[in-house]
Design an enzyme around this catalytic site. Structure first.
Site, PDB file in Angstrom:
ATOM      1  N   HIS A  51     -96.647  58.974  34.968  1.00 36.25           N
ATOM      2  CA  HIS A  51     -95.218  59.032  35.183  1.00 36.25           C
ATOM      3  C   HIS A  51     -94.589  58.529  33.418  1.00 36.25           C
ATOM      4  CE1 HIS A  51     -96.231  54.777  36.646  1.00 36.25           C
ATOM      5  NE2 HIS A  51     -95.427  54.670  35.592  1.00 36.25           N
TER       6      HIS A  51
HETATM    7  P1  TYD Z   1     -97.413  53.555  41.633  1.00 34.10           P
HETATM    8  O1  TYD Z   1     -96.169  53.757  40.994  1.00 34.10           O
HETATM    9  O2  TYD Z   1     -98.177  54.760  42.421  1.00 34.10           O
HETATM   10  O3  TYD Z   1     -98.461  52.837  40.679  1.00 34.10           O
HETATM   11  P2  TYD Z   1     -99.197  53.582  39.289  1.00 34.10           P
HETATM   12  O4  TYD Z   1     -97.862  53.364  38.382  1.00 34.10           O
HETATM   13  O5  TYD Z   1    -100.231  52.540  39.223  1.00 34.10           O
HETATM   14  O6  TYD Z   1     -99.465  54.784  39.681  1.00 34.10           O
HETATM   15  O7  TYD Z   1     -97.249  52.620  42.716  1.00 34.10           O
HETATM   16  C1  TYD Z   1     -98.166  52.326  43.904  1.00 34.10           C
HETATM   17  C2  TYD Z   1     -97.085  51.706  44.969  1.00 34.10           C
HETATM   18  O8  TYD Z   1     -96.701  50.431  44.705  1.00 34.10           O
HETATM   19  C3  TYD Z   1     -96.001  52.376  45.220  1.00 34.10           C
HETATM   20  O9  TYD Z   1     -95.683  52.590  46.532  1.00 34.10           O
HETATM   21  C4  TYD Z   1     -94.849  51.639  44.737  1.00 34.10           C
HETATM   22  C5  TYD Z   1     -95.308  50.215  44.845  1.00 34.10           C
HETATM   23  N1  TYD Z   1     -94.696  49.283  43.732  1.00 34.10           N
HETATM   24  C6  TYD Z   1     -94.051  48.317  44.110  1.00 34.10           C
HETATM   25  O10 TYD Z   1     -93.682  48.066  45.325  1.00 34.10           O
HETATM   26  N2  TYD Z   1     -93.747  47.312  43.046  1.00 34.10           N
HETATM   27  C7  TYD Z   1     -94.149  47.532  41.728  1.00 34.10           C
HETATM   28  O11 TYD Z   1     -93.684  46.836  40.897  1.00 34.10           O
HETATM   29  C8  TYD Z   1     -94.716  48.846  41.376  1.00 34.10           C
HETATM   30  C9  TYD Z   1     -95.416  48.798  39.996  1.00 34.10           C
HETATM   31  C10 TYD Z   1     -95.356  49.689  42.404  1.00 34.10           C
END
Ligand code: TYD
Length: 138
Positions: A51
């Protein structure tokens, strides 16, 4: 916002007892830190991220172990491996990021300029290129 990323060095306050690093907003963190999260116990072979963010500024630090970031500004893709608590990866603006090759002991700490906001995410590469284009086309 200009998009860029760079590695930043943190000064070690070391003495005979060991090492300590302090990260302070306005000194070695160039934004207000509103959120801290960490990624750990990452399973073998997992890749994360995929992303870009519209506005978020972040500093990622592998405080233990290592992992590799793939960073893409729409023109160039580059890989950077984080493997020391003494360096941080500062990312600002529209940069597509992927993370891979996590060591089993990796603890990746991320300091972020904003609270979690799904609206700030661009999770499709095509949309990322489109956002870059719109950003540059005024
Ligand atoms: P995700 O965006 O998939 O992580 P990555 O960037 O490592 O691929 O996030 C995983 C899960 O955690 C998703 O359900 C969103 C949640 N999340 C939060 O609640 N708070 C945060 O600060 C972050 C980064 C993720």
């Amino acid at each position: 916002m200009t998009a860029f990323y760079k590695l930043v060095d943190f000064m070690i306050k070391g003495d005979e007892r060991g090492s300590l690093i302090a990260i302070e907003q306005g000194y070695n963190a160039p934004f207000e830190i509103k959120r801290v999260y960490y990624i750990f116990d990452t399973k073998k072979g997992v890749e994360r991220g995929f992303h870009a963010h519209k506005n978020l500024k972040q500093i990622a630090i592998a405080v233990k172990g290592s992992c590799t970031f793939v960073l893409d500004n729409g023109k160039k893709r580059e890989e950077l491996t984080l493997n020391t608590p003494t360096k941080g990866l500062l990312i600002e603006g529209l940069i597509w990021r992927e993370m891979k090759d996590f060591s089993s002991d990796c603890v990746l700490v991320v300091l972020a300029s904003e609270h979690y906001d799904e609206c700030d995410y661009i999770r499709e590469y095509d949309k990322f290129l489109e956002a870059l284009h719109n950003d540059n086309s005024w």
